[in-house]
Design an enzyme around this catalytic site. Structure first.
Site, PDB file in Angstrom:
ATOM      1  N   ASP A 148     -18.918 -21.369 -23.449  1.00 46.24           N
ATOM      2  CA  ASP A 148     -19.764 -22.461 -23.936  1.00 46.24           C
ATOM      3  C   ASP A 148     -21.178 -21.980 -24.250  1.00 46.24           C
ATOM      4  O   ASP A 148     -21.735 -22.335 -25.291  1.00 46.24           O
ATOM      5  CB  ASP A 148     -19.801 -23.566 -22.875  1.00 46.24           C
ATOM      6  CG  ASP A 148     -20.885 -24.584 -23.146  1.00 46.24           C
ATOM      7  OD1 ASP A 148     -20.675 -25.476 -23.987  1.00 46.24           O
ATOM      8  OD2 ASP A 148     -21.965 -24.481 -22.523  1.00 46.24           O
ATOM      9  N   THR A 176     -19.682 -27.976 -25.445  1.00 42.26           N
ATOM     10  CA  THR A 176     -18.826 -27.480 -26.524  1.00 42.26           C
ATOM     11  C   THR A 176     -17.361 -27.529 -26.113  1.00 42.26           C
ATOM     12  O   THR A 176     -16.488 -27.840 -26.919  1.00 42.26           O
ATOM     13  CB  THR A 176     -19.206 -26.045 -26.931  1.00 42.26           C
ATOM     14  OG1 THR A 176     -18.824 -25.122 -25.920  1.00 42.26           O
ATOM     15  CG2 THR A 176     -20.698 -25.923 -27.179  1.00 42.26           C
ATOM     16  N   ASP A 177     -17.082 -27.220 -24.853  1.00 40.16           N
ATOM     17  CA  ASP A 177     -15.708 -27.280 -24.363  1.00 40.16           C
ATOM     18  C   ASP A 177     -15.190 -28.712 -24.337  1.00 40.16           C
ATOM     19  O   ASP A 177     -14.043 -28.976 -24.692  1.00 40.16           O
ATOM     20  CB  ASP A 177     -15.621 -26.683 -22.959  1.00 40.16           C
ATOM     21  CG  ASP A 177     -15.718 -25.177 -22.957  1.00 40.16           C
ATOM     22  OD1 ASP A 177     -14.719 -24.526 -23.290  1.00 40.16           O
ATOM     23  OD2 ASP A 177     -16.788 -24.643 -22.624  1.00 40.16           O
ATOM     24  N   VAL A 178     -16.027 -29.628 -23.876  1.00 45.51           N
ATOM     25  CA  VAL A 178     -15.613 -31.031 -23.789  1.00 45.51           C
ATOM     26  C   VAL A 178     -15.308 -31.585 -25.181  1.00 45.51           C
ATOM     27  O   VAL A 178     -14.290 -32.267 -25.390  1.00 45.51           O
ATOM     28  CB  VAL A 178     -16.703 -31.866 -23.090  1.00 45.51           C
ATOM     29  CG1 VAL A 178     -16.354 -33.351 -23.134  1.00 45.51           C
ATOM     30  CG2 VAL A 178     -16.882 -31.404 -21.646  1.00 45.51           C
ATOM     31  N   GLY A 181     -12.096 -30.107 -26.430  1.00 41.07           N
ATOM     32  CA  GLY A 181     -10.970 -30.689 -25.712  1.00 41.07           C
ATOM     33  C   GLY A 181     -10.612 -32.069 -26.221  1.00 41.07           C
ATOM     34  O   GLY A 181      -9.428 -32.417 -26.341  1.00 41.07           O
TER      35      GLY A 181
END
Length: 407
Positions: A148, A176-178, A181
């Site tokens: 991230d 960024t990951d959220v 996802g």
């Protein structure tokens, strides 16, 4: 659709099985969203250590050796953990057999790894031709790992975050990951619906870089329109004024007066309605152009008031405003759910219980039996027996070989 034996029929995704070969955050967040909706999510982890985030602590729930860090707990509820060594021939065969008994496979292998393991899209489709296969990567098909922090920097997000005269700053969570996802979860749902209509699976590709740049929305669009490099505005907004954090007499609050009606309400509460007749502040574009002059009037008026009093009056006038709270202030002591937040009390590792932020979406199709994140390999024997029909001697042999492990 495949059907888990104990899946609740009322949940939206009851009967959908997801084979989850992801780790860290974007993939686990995606599959947790699906699990919250009732999917049977089988999380495949390496036998030694499991998901990286099991060791990302403190804090931990119970003994750190159990691998139940706060990070892992946050994105792995409602899943079953199976420990399989995908580096072994037997382990890869088990994975493909599980894929054949699944509706969806989600993985975040680095580019080239799936091919080296023999677990690429062609191999997965050979196991189940109508499979929905989702690959989550850092940069799409471009080789290279990316956390991230790296994506926040490369995507321009850090250049937009922080004080105007300060250094680039990352957002306080791995946003960024959220975002990636969530994109992956929505794409998977669309692909499952499409398969119901066409009978065909799909290979979905979601990457962190593209997801984050897409999340720059109006800022990226403004640059693409005029070519002007955006600058950092701290807690202010580049295109709406007033829309920022202000200091009151006893703390901080946010005020978002995003249109003329809201600006009128703000001026009425602050007792400065004369601003409504000042051409410099006649509409939002004018207020943006004269930001400093407007704040020179608003800032001392706000600073003279207490947060709770001012938020109460602004809210009553229909002006979006709220106190800037830390987590103890937001959750309270003992912790309770603030408005709009879903807190779950979950059980994990026997008698251990913990609170966790639950699903955001309110819908009748959420699973009614939420449970906590699993121990590493907690369900290895259960899943391999249920889905592949393996008997105890076979499981013992696989465990002795190191192809699998169990809690």
């Amino acid at each position: 659709m495949t059907r888990r034996q104990d899946a609740g029929g009322g949940a939206a995704l009851a009967g959908v099985r997801v084979l989850d070969a992801t780790r860290v955050l974007a993939g686990p967040y995606c599959t947790m969203v699906l699990a919250d909706m009732g999917a049977d999510v089988v999380k495949v982890e390496r036998p030694v250590g499991g998901d990286d985030t099991r060791a990302w602590g403190p804090p931990y729930l119970g003994d750190p050796a159990d691998g139940l860090s706060a990070y892992f707990l946050a994105v792995n509820r409602n899943k079953r953990s199976v420990a399989i060594d995908l580096r072994s021939t037997r382990g890869r065969r088990l994975f493909l057999d599980l894929a054949a008994n699944s509706d969806v496979v989600v993985e975040n292998f680095a580019p080239g790894v799936a091919e080296r393991l023999g677990l690429d899209h062609a191999a997965l489709c050979a196991a189940r031709p109508d499979l929905v296969h989702c690959s989550i990567t850092a940069f799409g098909r471009k080789p290279g790992p990316g956390y991230d922090l790296v994506i926040q920097g490369m995507s321009g997000l850090m250049s937009l975050t922080g004080e105007p005269d300060g250094e680039p700053m990352k957002v306080g969570v791995a946003l960024t990951d959220v975002i990636a996802g969530l994109h992956a979860a929505s794409a998977i749902l669309a692909a499952v619906i499409s398969r119901q209509r066409t009978g065909q699976g799909q290979h979905l590709e979601v990457n962190l870089m593209g997801s984050t740049v897409a999340a720059l929305v109006n800022v990226a669009q403004a640059f693409l329109l005029n070519g002007h490099p955006p600058r950092r505005f701290g807690n202010a907004h580049p295109q709406i004024v007033p829309y920022e954090v202000y200091a009151a007499s006893d703390g901080y609050l946010t005020i978002g007066a995003g249109n003329d009606k809201l600006f009128t309400g703000l001026c009425t509460v602050l007792g400065c309605r004369e601003l409504l007749h000042d051409a410099r502040f006649g509409d939002n574009s004018a207020r943006v152009a004269n930001r400093a002059a407007l704040n020179a009037v608003l800032t001392p008026l706000i600073a003279a008031r207490a947060v709770a009093e001012l938020v109460g009056e602004l809210t009553a006038a229909g002006v979006p405003a709220g106190a800037v709270a830390d987590l103890p202030g937001m959750f309270g002591a003992p912790p309770a759910a603030p408005p709009g937040v879903n807190l779950l009390e979950l059980a994990a590792a026997g008698d251990k219980r913990y609170l966790s932020v639950g699903p955001v979406v309110e819908m009748p199709g959420l699973r009614g039996d939420p449970h906590g994140a699993p121990l590493l390999g907690q369900h290895t024997h259960e899943v391999l027996t249920e889905l592949l029909g393996l008997a105890a001697p076979q499981l013992t042999g696989l465990e002795r070989e190191g192809a699998i492990a169990s809690a």
